[in-house]
Design an enzyme around this catalytic site. Structure first.
Site, PDB file in Angstrom:
ATOM      1  N   GLY A  62       0.821  -1.209   0.000  1.00  0.00           N
ATOM      2  CA  GLY A  62       0.000   0.000   0.000  1.00  0.00           C
ATOM      3  C   GLY A  62       0.850   1.252   0.000  1.00  0.00           C
ATOM      4  CD  GLU A 119       9.572  -1.195   5.774  1.00  0.00           C
ATOM      5  OE1 GLU A 119       8.447  -0.941   5.331  1.00  0.00           O
ATOM      6  OE2 GLU A 119       9.758  -1.922   6.788  1.00  0.00           O
ATOM      7  CB  THR A 123       3.125  -8.370   5.025  1.00  0.00           C
ATOM      8  OG1 THR A 123       3.234  -7.574   6.192  1.00  0.00           O
ATOM      9  CG2 THR A 123       2.726  -9.783   5.412  1.00  0.00           C
ATOM     10  CB  CYS A 124       2.620  -8.532  -0.189  1.00  0.00           C
ATOM     11  SG  CYS A 124       2.421  -9.316  -1.790  1.00  0.00           S
ATOM     12  CB  CYS A 165       1.493 -12.623  -1.397  1.00  0.00           C
ATOM     13  SG  CYS A 165       0.501 -11.517  -0.427  1.00  0.00           S
ATOM     14  CE  LYS A 168       0.609 -17.670  -0.497  1.00  0.00           C
ATOM     15  NZ  LYS A 168      -0.363 -16.935   0.266  1.00  0.00           N
ATOM     16  CE1 TYR A 180      -7.392 -15.612   2.174  1.00  0.00           C
ATOM     17  CE2 TYR A 180      -8.411 -15.082   4.271  1.00  0.00           C
ATOM     18  CZ  TYR A 180      -8.390 -14.983   2.895  1.00  0.00           C
ATOM     19  OH  TYR A 180      -9.350 -14.258   2.249  1.00  0.00           O
ATOM     20  CB  ILE A 181      -1.388 -17.966   7.766  1.00  0.00           C
ATOM     21  CG1 ILE A 181      -1.386 -16.553   7.154  1.00  0.00           C
ATOM     22  CG2 ILE A 181       0.017 -18.415   8.132  1.00  0.00           C
ATOM     23  CD1 ILE A 181      -0.805 -15.459   8.037  1.00  0.00           C
ATOM     24  CD  GLU A 194      -2.378 -19.214   1.597  1.00  0.00           C
ATOM     25  OE1 GLU A 194      -3.129 -18.740   0.733  1.00  0.00           O
ATOM     26  OE2 GLU A 194      -1.469 -18.533   2.136  1.00  0.00           O
ATOM     27  CG  ASP A 222      -2.676  -5.958   6.270  1.00  0.00           C
ATOM     28  OD1 ASP A 222      -3.405  -5.689   5.302  1.00  0.00           O
ATOM     29  OD2 ASP A 222      -1.897  -6.923   6.288  1.00  0.00           O
ATOM     30  CB  ALA A 228      -7.055 -17.283  -4.075  1.00  0.00           C
ATOM     31  CG  HIS A 244     -15.324 -29.517 -24.257  1.00  0.00           C
ATOM     32  ND1 HIS A 244     -15.765 -29.945 -23.023  1.00  0.00           N
ATOM     33  CD2 HIS A 244     -14.998 -30.632 -24.961  1.00  0.00           C
ATOM     34  CE1 HIS A 244     -15.712 -31.267 -22.990  1.00  0.00           C
ATOM     35  NE2 HIS A 244     -15.249 -31.702 -24.145  1.00  0.00           N
ATOM     36  CD  GLU A 283     -16.296 -27.692 -20.698  1.00  0.00           C
ATOM     37  OE1 GLU A 283     -17.093 -27.566 -21.643  1.00  0.00           O
ATOM     38  OE2 GLU A 283     -15.368 -28.517 -20.690  1.00  0.00           O
TER      39      GLU A 283
HETATM   40  P1  NDP Z   1      -7.321 -15.795   9.690  1.00  0.00           P
HETATM   41  O1  NDP Z   1      -8.145 -14.734  10.266  1.00  0.00           O
HETATM   42  O2  NDP Z   1      -7.513 -16.185   8.277  1.00  0.00           O
HETATM   43  O3  NDP Z   1      -7.480 -17.119  10.554  1.00  0.00           O
HETATM   44  C1  NDP Z   1      -7.231 -17.130  11.924  1.00  0.00           C
HETATM   45  C2  NDP Z   1      -7.473 -18.515  12.437  1.00  0.00           C
HETATM   46  O4  NDP Z   1      -7.028 -18.588  13.771  1.00  0.00           O
HETATM   47  C3  NDP Z   1      -8.936 -18.935  12.427  1.00  0.00           C
HETATM   48  O5  NDP Z   1      -9.025 -20.287  12.121  1.00  0.00           O
HETATM   49  C4  NDP Z   1      -9.354 -18.672  13.879  1.00  0.00           C
HETATM   50  O6  NDP Z   1     -10.385 -19.519  14.322  1.00  0.00           O
HETATM   51  C5  NDP Z   1      -8.086 -19.038  14.609  1.00  0.00           C
HETATM   52  N1  NDP Z   1      -7.962 -18.384  15.908  1.00  0.00           N
HETATM   53  C6  NDP Z   1      -8.065 -17.076  16.185  1.00  0.00           C
HETATM   54  N2  NDP Z   1      -7.841 -16.854  17.502  1.00  0.00           N
HETATM   55  C7  NDP Z   1      -7.589 -18.052  18.051  1.00  0.00           C
HETATM   56  C8  NDP Z   1      -7.301 -18.485  19.356  1.00  0.00           C
HETATM   57  N3  NDP Z   1      -7.227 -17.633  20.363  1.00  0.00           N
HETATM   58  N4  NDP Z   1      -7.101 -19.816  19.558  1.00  0.00           N
HETATM   59  C9  NDP Z   1      -7.182 -20.695  18.531  1.00  0.00           C
HETATM   60  N5  NDP Z   1      -7.456 -20.344  17.274  1.00  0.00           N
HETATM   61  C10 NDP Z   1      -7.656 -19.038  17.028  1.00  0.00           C
HETATM   62  O7  NDP Z   1      -5.830 -15.342   9.986  1.00  0.00           O
HETATM   63  P2  NDP Z   1      -4.443 -15.762   9.347  1.00  0.00           P
HETATM   64  O8  NDP Z   1      -3.458 -15.519  10.416  1.00  0.00           O
HETATM   65  O9  NDP Z   1      -4.505 -17.092   8.721  1.00  0.00           O
HETATM   66  O10 NDP Z   1      -4.242 -14.684   8.211  1.00  0.00           O
HETATM   67  C11 NDP Z   1      -4.330 -13.304   8.532  1.00  0.00           C
HETATM   68  C12 NDP Z   1      -4.839 -12.514   7.354  1.00  0.00           C
HETATM   69  O11 NDP Z   1      -3.834 -12.417   6.365  1.00  0.00           O
HETATM   70  C13 NDP Z   1      -6.028 -13.140   6.630  1.00  0.00           C
HETATM   71  O12 NDP Z   1      -7.235 -12.840   7.248  1.00  0.00           O
HETATM   72  C14 NDP Z   1      -5.899 -12.511   5.258  1.00  0.00           C
HETATM   73  O13 NDP Z   1      -6.494 -11.249   5.299  1.00  0.00           O
HETATM   74  C15 NDP Z   1      -4.400 -12.380   5.079  1.00  0.00           C
HETATM   75  N6  NDP Z   1      -3.841 -13.490   4.266  1.00  0.00           N
HETATM   76  C16 NDP Z   1      -4.281 -13.674   3.000  1.00  0.00           C
HETATM   77  C17 NDP Z   1      -3.784 -14.694   2.219  1.00  0.00           C
HETATM   78  C18 NDP Z   1      -4.292 -14.878   0.839  1.00  0.00           C
HETATM   79  O14 NDP Z   1      -4.888 -13.942   0.302  1.00  0.00           O
HETATM   80  N7  NDP Z   1      -4.117 -16.042   0.219  1.00  0.00           N
HETATM   81  C19 NDP Z   1      -2.772 -15.615   2.721  1.00  0.00           C
HETATM   82  C20 NDP Z   1      -2.396 -15.351   4.086  1.00  0.00           C
HETATM   83  C21 NDP Z   1      -2.917 -14.332   4.822  1.00  0.00           C
HETATM   84  P3  NDP Z   1     -11.930 -19.189  14.085  1.00  0.00           P
HETATM   85  O15 NDP Z   1     -12.184 -19.439  12.641  1.00  0.00           O
HETATM   86  O16 NDP Z   1     -12.596 -20.121  15.007  1.00  0.00           O
HETATM   87  O17 NDP Z   1     -12.095 -17.739  14.459  1.00  0.00           O
END
Ligand code: NDP
Length: 454
Positions: free
Chosen positions: A15, A34, A41-42, A47, A50, A183-184, A187, A307, A345, A442, A447
């Site tokens: 950003g 910076e 991060t990206c 991203c 990863k 997500y993280i 992945e 973020d 995604a 096809h 499709e």
């Molecule tokens: P997410 O918000 O995607 O997932 C967090 C996970 O942690 C959920 O499963 C949540 O559970 C769990 N959680 C949260 N608090 C606790 C806790 N106290 N104890 C146990 N489990 C917990 O966060 P990520 O860290 O994976 O990623 C952060 C952000 O980064 C994403 O939201 C996204 O915006 C971005 N990102 C995008 C990617 C992409 O575009 N491909 C790849 C990586 C990151 P519950 O579901 O029950 O709340």
């Protein structure tokens, strides 16, 4: 008061870089602060590295499963050291490219930690010596410092990794416990498992990827389990301790899990603390900075993107916020970010992609009776000669009142590439009839999006 710059940006992530380049292109005198490598991060710890690891995992998976096509690949050796070294080199190359492009646009780069001293001034601190390296002032200040991993408050947490640590490793572990189902977590579970690590994934709820369409979650669960990832659901991590060379995780059930390493992926939070914002009394939105539709905080000189504000925390969103900010304040435009139909995604193997509303959300908003679902699940042709025949799934959500397509979801190879294009049509207000009268290509997986009738 005379200011040194028209715009100072704190944070050279996606950003911040986008805002800096756009503002400089309008002739603004811009500086960017910076503390880490330019790229954020990206580029540095998200991203890009990863996705390179995802390509490694996919390559190995393809090599293993190509025998049916007559390709024998005996004794595949994965050297994680080589992958990690190459990934770091690529990240440095990209970081330098960004740095050079800033220099070409005469954007001043200050290396260090930015800390507010007045609403128009920051001091730049050396993170190691804590010495003040510089003081800078600007008419406008844009904060784009991004987020940091949230850590659980449990005994032994410092023994665990966050996603930031993965990119600094010398080699992959033999076994890992991954905490989280977002997500993280998903992945990295996929990357590690496909590259040979024993993976256990611990989620506090019942399903992976809460908030995504439930069919996507269940497709991922099927493929995660068949890839050999052990999912433990409805439990939480209570403590971690070192036992010889391993880590012992104790769950709320009392169960103990022994793994070489642990990755905590339980969300991210804004990284505002080092900025010394308290004296400015900026309005907050929970842990995020509160901004108006023009990304202005409650202080008219200070703006925020990425973020640290309560919008989807995704790279393209931060880039657009940065560009829109500079278009508005350095080129007199009145643009707003379009937050509708943001494609998303999750780069598991196979991957998940989505745009628009999930079935559950669509029914909550428009009522069950006004929603029509089209769905198909099948073995893609590419898996014909493959033993583990993972299926793909395509789903369309239609508002019956308008015939508008309000959600498209896909689980399967290259679904992110497909959903990116589908998102254009949803943004343009496409109807299901438009899908139906579009000629299929096809044989492809996508499709099916134009051949689902009912
Ligand atoms: P997410 O918000 O995607 O997932 C967090 C996970 O942690 C959920 O499963 C949540 O559970 C769990 N959680 C949260 N608090 C606790 C806790 N106290 N104890 C146990 N489990 C917990 O966060 P990520 O860290 O994976 O990623 C952060 C952000 O980064 C994403 O939201 C996204 O915006 C971005 N990102 C995008 C990617 C992409 O575009 N491909 C790849 C990586 C990151 P519950 O579901 O029950 O709340």
């Amino acid at each position: 008061m005379e200011f040194q710059f028209d715009l100072i940006i704190v944070g050279a992530g996606s950003g911040g870089l986008a805002a800096a380049k756009r503002a400089a292109s309008y002739g603004a005198k811009v500086a960017i602060i910076e503390v880490n490598k330019v790229g954020g991060t990206c580029v540095i710890r998200g991203c890009v590295p990863k996705k390179l690891m995802v390509y490694a995992a996919k390559s190995k998976k393809n090599m293993i499963s190509s025998e049916g096509y007559g390709l024998k690949s005996e004794g595949i050796i994965f050297e994680s050291k080589i992958l990690l070294k190459n990934v770091r080199e690529e990240v440095s190359r990209l970081s330098n490219l960004h740095k050079n492009s800033l220099k070409k646009l005469n954007i001043t780069i200050f290396e260090g930690l930015g800390r507010f001293i007045t609403q128009n001034e920051l001091e730049i601190i050396c993170p190691k010596s804590k010495k003040i390296l510089n003081k800078v002032s600007s008419k406008k200040i844009l904060i784009s410092v991004g987020g940091k991993p949230k850590k659980l408050n449990i005994p032994g947490i410092d023994l665990a990794w966050t996603s930031d640590d993965i990119f600094e490793l010398d080699g992959f572990p033999d076994s890992i416990l991954i905490v989280g189902g977002g997500y993280i977590a998903c992945e990295f579970a996929s990357i590690f498992r496909n590259l040979g690590t024993e993976v256990t994934q611990l989620i506090r709820g019942k399903s992976l990827l809460n908030g995504f369409d439930e069919d996507l979650s269940s497709c991922l669960e099927e493929s995660t389990t068949s890839a050999g990832i052990n999912i433990i659901s409805s439990h939480q991590l209570k403590s971690i301790r070192r036992v010889n060379e391993n880590l012992e995780s104790t769950l709320d059930s009392g169960e103990k899990i022994i793994t070489k390493n642990i990755l905590i992926a339980t969300g991210r939070e804004p990284n505002l603390m080092p900025l010394n914002l308290d004296f400015l009394n900026l309005k907050m939105d929970g842990s995020y900075l509160d901004v108006d539709e023009f990304n202005q905080t409650s202080n008219p000189n200070i703006f925020a993107i990425g973020d640290i504000i309560n919008k989807p925390n995704l790279t393209p969103v931060a880039i657009e916020q940065g560009r829109v900010f500079s278009d508005n304040f350095f080129n007199n435009q009145k643009r707003k970010v379009n937050y509708e139909y943001i494609p998303k995604a999750v780069f598991t193997i196979p991957e998940i992609s989505t745009v628009g509303l999930s079935e559950k959300r669509a029914k909550e908003i428009y009522d069950d009776k006004n929603i029509k679902i089209f769905k198909c699940k099948f073995t893609p042709m590419s898996n014909t000669f493959i033993e583990n025949k993972s299926k793909c799934m395509l789903k369309i959500i239609v508002n019956k009142l308008t015939d508008k397509v309000i959600g498209c979801h896909m689980f399967g190879e290259t679904s992110s590439e497909i959903i990116q294009m589908v998102s254009i049509s949803l943004n343009a207000g496409i109807t299901k009839k438009d899908f139906d009268i579009t000629m299929a290509l096809h044989p492809t997986i996508s499709e099916e999006f134009v051949t689902m009738y009912g």
